[in-house]
Motif scaffolding. Structure first.
Motif, PDB file in Angstrom:
ATOM      1  N   GLU A 180       0.820  -1.237  -0.064  1.00 49.46           N
ATOM      2  CA  GLU A 180       0.115   0.114   0.076  1.00 49.46           C
ATOM      3  C   GLU A 180       0.938   1.151  -0.039  1.00 49.46           C
ATOM      4  O   GLU A 180       0.668   2.302  -0.633  1.00 49.46           O
ATOM      5  CB  GLU A 180      -0.855   0.050   1.173  1.00 49.46           C
ATOM      6  N   LEU A 181       1.885   1.162   0.694  1.00 49.88           N
ATOM      7  CA  LEU A 181       2.714   2.457   0.747  1.00 49.88           C
ATOM      8  C   LEU A 181       3.344   2.532  -0.469  1.00 49.88           C
ATOM      9  O   LEU A 181       3.606   3.614  -0.870  1.00 49.88           O
ATOM     10  CB  LEU A 181       3.836   2.128   1.879  1.00 49.88           C
ATOM     11  N   ALA A 182       3.885   1.560  -0.859  1.00 49.62           N
ATOM     12  CA  ALA A 182       4.444   1.746  -2.475  1.00 49.62           C
ATOM     13  C   ALA A 182       3.729   2.225  -3.691  1.00 49.62           C
ATOM     14  O   ALA A 182       4.086   2.676  -4.316  1.00 49.62           O
ATOM     15  CB  ALA A 182       5.252   0.200  -2.816  1.00 49.62           C
ATOM     16  N   ARG A 183       2.550   1.807  -3.426  1.00 47.84           N
ATOM     17  CA  ARG A 183       1.481   2.193  -4.519  1.00 47.84           C
ATOM     18  C   ARG A 183       1.414   3.552  -4.470  1.00 47.84           C
ATOM     19  O   ARG A 183       1.428   4.317  -5.426  1.00 47.84           O
ATOM     20  CB  ARG A 183       0.119   1.541  -4.245  1.00 47.84           C
ATOM     21  N   GLN A 234       9.788   6.028  10.562  1.00 48.22           N
ATOM     22  CA  GLN A 234       9.000   6.094   9.493  1.00 48.22           C
ATOM     23  C   GLN A 234       9.387   7.042   8.449  1.00 48.22           C
ATOM     24  O   GLN A 234       9.517   6.452   7.295  1.00 48.22           O
ATOM     25  CB  GLN A 234       7.740   6.648   9.888  1.00 48.22           C
ATOM     26  N   GLU A 235       9.988   8.108   8.827  1.00 51.27           N
ATOM     27  CA  GLU A 235      10.522   9.047   7.727  1.00 51.27           C
ATOM     28  C   GLU A 235      11.880   8.576   6.989  1.00 51.27           C
ATOM     29  O   GLU A 235      11.847   8.642   5.719  1.00 51.27           O
ATOM     30  CB  GLU A 235      11.078  10.788   8.325  1.00 51.27           C
ATOM     31  N   GLN A 236      12.523   7.699   7.630  1.00 50.47           N
ATOM     32  CA  GLN A 236      13.642   7.155   6.819  1.00 50.47           C
ATOM     33  C   GLN A 236      13.172   5.684   6.107  1.00 50.47           C
ATOM     34  O   GLN A 236      13.772   5.572   4.908  1.00 50.47           O
ATOM     35  CB  GLN A 236      14.684   6.321   8.161  1.00 50.47           C
ATOM     36  N   PHE A 237      12.269   5.282   6.693  1.00 54.13           N
ATOM     37  CA  PHE A 237      11.503   4.213   5.822  1.00 54.13           C
ATOM     38  C   PHE A 237      11.075   4.618   4.594  1.00 54.13           C
ATOM     39  O   PHE A 237      11.305   4.059   3.664  1.00 54.13           O
ATOM     40  CB  PHE A 237      10.395   3.421   6.570  1.00 54.13           C
ATOM     41  N   LEU A 238      10.108   5.709   4.606  1.00 53.48           N
ATOM     42  CA  LEU A 238       9.569   6.259   3.159  1.00 53.48           C
ATOM     43  C   LEU A 238      10.488   7.065   2.303  1.00 53.48           C
ATOM     44  O   LEU A 238      10.588   6.860   1.188  1.00 53.48           O
ATOM     45  CB  LEU A 238       8.645   7.208   3.650  1.00 53.48           C
ATOM     46  N   THR A 239      11.980   7.440   2.879  1.00 55.08           N
ATOM     47  CA  THR A 239      12.625   7.883   2.225  1.00 55.08           C
ATOM     48  C   THR A 239      13.616   7.071   1.363  1.00 55.08           C
ATOM     49  O   THR A 239      13.935   6.946   0.149  1.00 55.08           O
ATOM     50  CB  THR A 239      14.001   8.594   2.909  1.00 55.08           C
ATOM     51  N   LEU A 240      13.829   5.666   2.235  1.00 55.80           N
ATOM     52  CA  LEU A 240      14.440   4.519   1.459  1.00 55.80           C
ATOM     53  C   LEU A 240      13.510   4.024   0.344  1.00 55.80           C
ATOM     54  O   LEU A 240      13.986   3.690  -0.899  1.00 55.80           O
ATOM     55  CB  LEU A 240      14.796   3.545   2.402  1.00 55.80           C
ATOM     56  N   LEU A 241      12.164   3.796   0.670  1.00 50.17           N
ATOM     57  CA  LEU A 241      11.304   3.381  -0.219  1.00 50.17           C
ATOM     58  C   LEU A 241      11.226   4.098  -1.708  1.00 50.17           C
ATOM     59  O   LEU A 241      11.247   3.581  -2.577  1.00 50.17           O
ATOM     60  CB  LEU A 241       9.687   3.094   0.387  1.00 50.17           C
ATOM     61  N   ALA A 242      11.214   5.378  -1.400  1.00 49.86           N
ATOM     62  CA  ALA A 242      10.803   6.552  -2.516  1.00 49.86           C
ATOM     63  C   ALA A 242      12.232   6.441  -3.361  1.00 49.86           C
ATOM     64  O   ALA A 242      11.976   6.314  -4.575  1.00 49.86           O
ATOM     65  CB  ALA A 242      10.645   7.859  -2.018  1.00 49.86           C
ATOM     66  N   GLU A 244      14.211   3.948  -3.805  1.00 49.77           N
ATOM     67  CA  GLU A 244      14.362   2.492  -3.998  1.00 49.77           C
ATOM     68  C   GLU A 244      13.144   2.583  -5.504  1.00 49.77           C
ATOM     69  O   GLU A 244      13.696   1.955  -6.747  1.00 49.77           O
ATOM     70  CB  GLU A 244      14.011   1.527  -3.533  1.00 49.77           C
ATOM     71  N   LEU A 245      12.140   3.072  -5.371  1.00 48.90           N
ATOM     72  CA  LEU A 245      11.156   3.265  -6.471  1.00 48.90           C
ATOM     73  C   LEU A 245      11.627   4.530  -7.269  1.00 48.90           C
ATOM     74  O   LEU A 245      10.583   4.433  -8.490  1.00 48.90           O
ATOM     75  CB  LEU A 245       9.793   3.224  -5.836  1.00 48.90           C
ATOM     76  N   ASP A 246      12.556   5.099  -7.009  1.00 48.62           N
ATOM     77  CA  ASP A 246      13.124   6.340  -7.925  1.00 48.62           C
ATOM     78  C   ASP A 246      11.695   7.494  -8.141  1.00 48.62           C
ATOM     79  O   ASP A 246      11.330   7.887  -9.303  1.00 48.62           O
ATOM     80  CB  ASP A 246      13.345   5.983  -9.219  1.00 48.62           C
TER      81      ASP A 246
END
Length: 302
Positions: A180-183, A234-242, A244-246
């Motif tokens: 869901e976060l990646a979407r 959470q802010e680090q999680f989303l930064t790394l996910l973003a 990775e997804l460019d």
């Protein structure tokens, strides 16, 4: 070994069963639906049960050496009073039915691995928890975990080696919160939820399967936090996910009151904070394949 799995058609249950079969074990599984039984796969045999009606096909226990108990209604639903009852009752009823079946019938089960969750710990942005911590929460999820673990601890009274696994945020690109976060991030709409300081204690889904397998093979007993050793905020999680997804992560934080208005009490799923360490796994010499979030995300999105 012959292993009985409940919740076998779920996310982790299906991955575990596949792994067990690949490693030449036999699997019995329980389901509430006859339509989900597929006995065409070698060494993979299904049996029907209905814990809410106190029903179980006792043939499921024949020649079984160990049990993995993962059954329970999903928490990713609207937390109406009806659904909250389903979430709690499904877990307690399944554990009770298994316990009574083992207590009242001949069997050769030597060990059992039961699911729980790190939601049992109190939400905190400063505390660090391991299995010795007793700072438990008082919210709905914590209460479910406490009652669930109490029901599962009773297997010890039957002389069965009993492990209780407290799962963290299980990462898979096809299931759960990460999907869901990646979407949202993929649409360029990613944003921190609340202040972004919440700790996220995560674990790669393949790691979960490996940990359960090790506990089974070693007939381990006790509490085990099933999380990677390096939690992130959470802010680090989303930064790394973003990254990775460019995709950019540019939107402002979504205020906590907005999230609570939209999700109600279920907002605890994204606003709670638990910094959890897998102390007992590490002391048991478990070596994590994915100790860092960056490596886990790269594997999932490779």
């Amino acid at each position: 070994m012959k292993i009985l799995v409940t919740g076998a058609t779920g996310f982790i249950g299906s991955a575990l069963c596949q792994f067990l079969l690949e490693n030449k074990h036999s699997v019995h599984y329980l389901t509430t639906s006859e339509d989900k039984i597929n006995n065409t796969i070698p060494n993979y045999t299904g049996f029907v049960w209905n814990p809410s009606k106190n029903q179980i096909d006792l043939d499921c226990l024949k020649d079984v050496d160990a049990i993995v108990n993962l059954a329970g209604h999903t928490i990713n639903c609207a937390w109406t009073e009806e659904n909250k009852k389903k979430i709690l009752d499904s877990r307690i009823n399944c554990s009770n039915k298994l316990f009574n079946a083992l207590k009242d019938n001949q069997h050769q089960v030597k060990s059992i691995v039961n699911a729980s969750a790190i939601g049992i710990y109190q939400s905190s942005e400063t505390m660090v928890y391991d299995e010795s911590s007793i700072d438990f929460g008082t919210d709905f999820l914590a209460d479910v975990c406490k009652q669930w673990e109490a029901a599962n601890a009773r297997f010890e009274t039957l002389g069965i080696q009993t492990a209780i696994t407290r799962f963290g945020l299980i990462l898979s690109k096809d299931n759960g919160v990460l999907r869901e976060l990646a979407r949202v991030v993929s649409l360029g709409m990613g944003a921190n939820l609340g202040n972004g300081k919440q700790w996220m204690s995560w674990v790669h889904y393949q790691e979960v399967v490996q940990i359960i397998y090790k506990l089974l093979m070693q007939q381990q007993a006790g509490l085990f936090n099933v999380v990677a050793p390096n939690a992130v905020r959470q802010e680090q999680f989303l930064t790394l996910l973003a990254a990775e997804l460019d995709k950019p992560l540019w939107l402002p934080n979504i205020p906590e009151f907005v999230i609570k208005f939209g999700l109600g009490k279920r907002s605890a799923l994204v606003l709670s904070s638990q910094h959890v360490q897998p102390k007992n796994l590490q002391e048991n010499n478990y070596i994590f394949s994915y100790p860092h979030l960056s490596g886990a995300l790269k594997d999932l999105y490779k």
